[in-house]
Scaffold this active site. Structure first.
Site, PDB file in Angstrom:
ATOM      1  N   LYS A 130     -14.306 -35.349  -4.627  1.00 53.20           N
ATOM      2  CA  LYS A 130     -15.003 -34.948  -5.848  1.00 53.20           C
ATOM      3  C   LYS A 130     -13.989 -34.602  -6.959  1.00 53.20           C
ATOM      4  O   LYS A 130     -12.787 -34.487  -6.693  1.00 53.20           O
ATOM      5  CB  LYS A 130     -15.919 -33.753  -5.529  1.00 53.20           C
ATOM      6  CG  LYS A 130     -17.023 -34.096  -4.502  1.00 53.20           C
ATOM      7  CD  LYS A 130     -17.956 -32.906  -4.283  1.00 53.20           C
ATOM      8  CE  LYS A 130     -19.054 -33.244  -3.273  1.00 53.20           C
ATOM      9  NZ  LYS A 130     -20.037 -32.134  -3.123  1.00 53.20           N
ATOM     10  N   TYR A 151     -27.429 -38.389  -5.922  1.00 50.04           N
ATOM     11  CA  TYR A 151     -27.947 -37.111  -5.428  1.00 50.04           C
ATOM     12  C   TYR A 151     -29.457 -36.965  -5.667  1.00 50.04           C
ATOM     13  O   TYR A 151     -29.963 -35.839  -5.728  1.00 50.04           O
ATOM     14  CB  TYR A 151     -27.194 -35.949  -6.081  1.00 50.04           C
ATOM     15  CG  TYR A 151     -25.850 -35.660  -5.447  1.00 50.04           C
ATOM     16  CD1 TYR A 151     -25.758 -35.252  -4.112  1.00 50.04           C
ATOM     17  CD2 TYR A 151     -24.669 -35.756  -6.160  1.00 50.04           C
ATOM     18  CE1 TYR A 151     -24.534 -34.958  -3.518  1.00 50.04           C
ATOM     19  CE2 TYR A 151     -23.433 -35.470  -5.579  1.00 50.04           C
ATOM     20  CZ  TYR A 151     -23.373 -35.077  -4.259  1.00 50.04           C
ATOM     21  OH  TYR A 151     -22.162 -34.782  -3.665  1.00 50.04           O
ATOM     22  N   ARG A 200     -17.903 -34.960   8.935  1.00 51.83           N
ATOM     23  CA  ARG A 200     -18.535 -33.660   8.629  1.00 51.83           C
ATOM     24  C   ARG A 200     -17.716 -32.513   9.235  1.00 51.83           C
ATOM     25  O   ARG A 200     -17.591 -31.444   8.641  1.00 51.83           O
ATOM     26  CB  ARG A 200     -19.984 -33.618   9.177  1.00 51.83           C
ATOM     27  CG  ARG A 200     -20.927 -34.667   8.612  1.00 51.83           C
ATOM     28  CD  ARG A 200     -21.403 -34.403   7.220  1.00 51.83           C
ATOM     29  NE  ARG A 200     -22.100 -33.146   7.073  1.00 51.83           N
ATOM     30  CZ  ARG A 200     -22.730 -32.778   5.944  1.00 51.83           C
ATOM     31  NH1 ARG A 200     -22.738 -33.592   4.891  1.00 51.83           N
ATOM     32  NH2 ARG A 200     -23.331 -31.627   5.857  1.00 51.83           N
ATOM     33  N   ARG A 210     -12.711 -28.286   3.232  1.00 52.05           N
ATOM     34  CA  ARG A 210     -13.322 -27.343   2.281  1.00 52.05           C
ATOM     35  C   ARG A 210     -12.675 -25.966   2.369  1.00 52.05           C
ATOM     36  O   ARG A 210     -12.502 -25.293   1.345  1.00 52.05           O
ATOM     37  CB  ARG A 210     -14.832 -27.297   2.500  1.00 52.05           C
ATOM     38  CG  ARG A 210     -15.519 -28.548   1.918  1.00 52.05           C
ATOM     39  CD  ARG A 210     -16.933 -28.688   2.349  1.00 52.05           C
ATOM     40  NE  ARG A 210     -17.660 -29.680   1.538  1.00 52.05           N
ATOM     41  CZ  ARG A 210     -18.862 -30.140   1.855  1.00 52.05           C
ATOM     42  NH1 ARG A 210     -19.483 -29.704   2.939  1.00 52.05           N
ATOM     43  NH2 ARG A 210     -19.456 -31.021   1.086  1.00 52.05           N
ATOM     44  N   ASN A 214     -16.909 -28.273  -4.040  1.00 51.22           N
ATOM     45  CA  ASN A 214     -16.463 -28.199  -2.648  1.00 51.22           C
ATOM     46  C   ASN A 214     -15.698 -29.447  -2.189  1.00 51.22           C
ATOM     47  O   ASN A 214     -15.689 -29.774  -1.012  1.00 51.22           O
ATOM     48  CB  ASN A 214     -17.631 -27.853  -1.725  1.00 51.22           C
ATOM     49  CG  ASN A 214     -18.759 -28.860  -1.821  1.00 51.22           C
ATOM     50  OD1 ASN A 214     -18.618 -29.882  -2.473  1.00 51.22           O
ATOM     51  ND2 ASN A 214     -19.857 -28.585  -1.150  1.00 51.22           N
ATOM     52  N   HIS A 227     -17.492 -35.021  -0.338  1.00 47.58           N
ATOM     53  CA  HIS A 227     -18.832 -35.375   0.138  1.00 47.58           C
ATOM     54  C   HIS A 227     -18.672 -36.177   1.414  1.00 47.58           C
ATOM     55  O   HIS A 227     -17.720 -36.948   1.559  1.00 47.58           O
ATOM     56  CB  HIS A 227     -19.564 -36.246  -0.900  1.00 47.58           C
ATOM     57  CG  HIS A 227     -20.780 -36.908  -0.322  1.00 47.58           C
ATOM     58  ND1 HIS A 227     -22.001 -36.260  -0.228  1.00 47.58           N
ATOM     59  CD2 HIS A 227     -20.954 -38.142   0.257  1.00 47.58           C
ATOM     60  CE1 HIS A 227     -22.871 -37.074   0.357  1.00 47.58           C
ATOM     61  NE2 HIS A 227     -22.265 -38.218   0.660  1.00 47.58           N
ATOM     62  N   GLU A 267     -25.569 -45.084   1.334  1.00 43.49           N
ATOM     63  CA  GLU A 267     -24.560 -44.582   0.388  1.00 43.49           C
ATOM     64  C   GLU A 267     -23.410 -45.587   0.222  1.00 43.49           C
ATOM     65  O   GLU A 267     -22.880 -45.753  -0.879  1.00 43.49           O
ATOM     66  CB  GLU A 267     -24.034 -43.220   0.860  1.00 43.49           C
ATOM     67  CG  GLU A 267     -25.100 -42.130   0.775  1.00 43.49           C
ATOM     68  CD  GLU A 267     -24.627 -40.778   1.297  1.00 43.49           C
ATOM     69  OE1 GLU A 267     -23.484 -40.674   1.779  1.00 43.49           O
ATOM     70  OE2 GLU A 267     -25.413 -39.813   1.205  1.00 43.49           O
TER      71      GLU A 267
HETATM   72  N1  UDP Z   1     -24.647 -27.672  -3.822  1.00 44.83           N
HETATM   73  C1  UDP Z   1     -24.607 -26.683  -4.788  1.00 44.83           C
HETATM   74  N2  UDP Z   1     -25.254 -25.497  -4.525  1.00 44.83           N
HETATM   75  C2  UDP Z   1     -25.931 -25.273  -3.368  1.00 44.83           C
HETATM   76  C3  UDP Z   1     -25.970 -26.293  -2.402  1.00 44.83           C
HETATM   77  C4  UDP Z   1     -25.318 -27.483  -2.646  1.00 44.83           C
HETATM   78  O1  UDP Z   1     -24.006 -26.856  -5.849  1.00 44.83           O
HETATM   79  O2  UDP Z   1     -26.512 -24.185  -3.195  1.00 44.83           O
HETATM   80  C5  UDP Z   1     -23.943 -28.952  -4.086  1.00 44.83           C
HETATM   81  C6  UDP Z   1     -22.620 -29.053  -3.312  1.00 44.83           C
HETATM   82  O3  UDP Z   1     -21.669 -29.750  -4.124  1.00 44.83           O
HETATM   83  C7  UDP Z   1     -23.027 -29.877  -2.108  1.00 44.83           C
HETATM   84  C8  UDP Z   1     -24.049 -30.841  -2.722  1.00 44.83           C
HETATM   85  O4  UDP Z   1     -24.756 -30.043  -3.659  1.00 44.83           O
HETATM   86  O5  UDP Z   1     -21.926 -30.526  -1.503  1.00 44.83           O
HETATM   87  C9  UDP Z   1     -25.014 -31.453  -1.736  1.00 44.83           C
HETATM   88  O6  UDP Z   1     -25.611 -30.436  -0.968  1.00 44.83           O
HETATM   89  P1  UDP Z   1     -25.855 -30.588   0.591  1.00 44.83           P
HETATM   90  O7  UDP Z   1     -26.733 -29.466   1.015  1.00 44.83           O
HETATM   91  O8  UDP Z   1     -26.303 -31.990   0.882  1.00 44.83           O
HETATM   92  O9  UDP Z   1     -24.409 -30.303   1.226  1.00 44.83           O
HETATM   93  P2  UDP Z   1     -23.286 -31.248   1.867  1.00 44.83           P
HETATM   94  O10 UDP Z   1     -23.985 -32.321   2.670  1.00 44.83           O
HETATM   95  O11 UDP Z   1     -22.479 -31.812   0.714  1.00 44.83           O
HETATM   96  O12 UDP Z   1     -22.458 -30.321   2.718  1.00 44.83           O
END
Ligand code: UDP
Length: 142
Positions: A11, A51, A87, A104, A114, A117, A128
């Site tokens: 990111k 997203y 992950r 992270r 964070n 992705h 994706e």
């Molecule tokens: N995000 C955010 N606030 C939140 C939760 C998620 O800004 O409370 C953002 C963050 O950048 C995250 C992305 O939205 O990586 C997608 O969220 P997801 O829950 O899918 O998490 P990920 O799969 O990226 O761990």
């Protein structure tokens, strides 16, 4: 275990922190091989489309703004159990909850910014990867 593909994005905060090389090295060390790499500056509609599943969430606007503020590095990674392994290497969404030595934990500054992705299922990984790469842009290392 099966050889899978997953989508990874470094990111804008990761690019700004100059850790592109460290992140790719980590993937390679852990058996996730890049089979496609693009550096790009996402347009608003590309970030919104990527997203779309989060469009009703309160953080959606901020997330799109963040993802479009500078270039990102989009990668298709291939390896055994690639979705779950990526992950694991990434760590929890919120860096405050991420395990030691995850990307992270090492590089992210907040739950929004964070650093990386990673697809959350093989099915979403396929969607994706198609979002960013055509077949001729992917180079299986089998
Ligand atoms: N995000 C955010 N606030 C939140 C939760 C998620 O800004 O409370 C953002 C963050 O950048 C995250 C992305 O939205 O990586 C997608 O969220 P997801 O829950 O899918 O998490 P990920 O799969 O990226 O761990």
């Amino acid at each position: 275990m099966a050889i899978e593909r997953t989508l990874s994005i470094i990111k804008p905060d990761g690019v700004e922190k100059n850790v592109i090389g460290k992140i790719i090295a980590r993937f390679e060390e852990e058996g996730l091989t890049p089979v496609g790499i693009r550096m790009m500056h996402l347009a608003q509609h590309e970030a919104e489309g990527f997203y779309a599943v989060h469009k009703e969430r309160p953080f959606f606007g901020e997330l799109v703004e963040f993802m479009t503020r500078g270039p990102v590095v989009v990668m298709a990674l291939e390896g055994e159990d690639a979705v779950a392994k990526n992950r694991e290497i990434m760590g929890a969404t919120n860096p405050a909850e991420a395990a030691e030595n995850t990307l992270r934990k090492l590089y992210a500054s907040s739950i929004g910014e964070n650093t990386v992705h990673g697809s959350d299922s093989a099915e979403n990984a396929a969607i994706e990867i198609k979002y960013f790469f055509s077949d001729v842009q992917l180079f299986s290392r089998g």
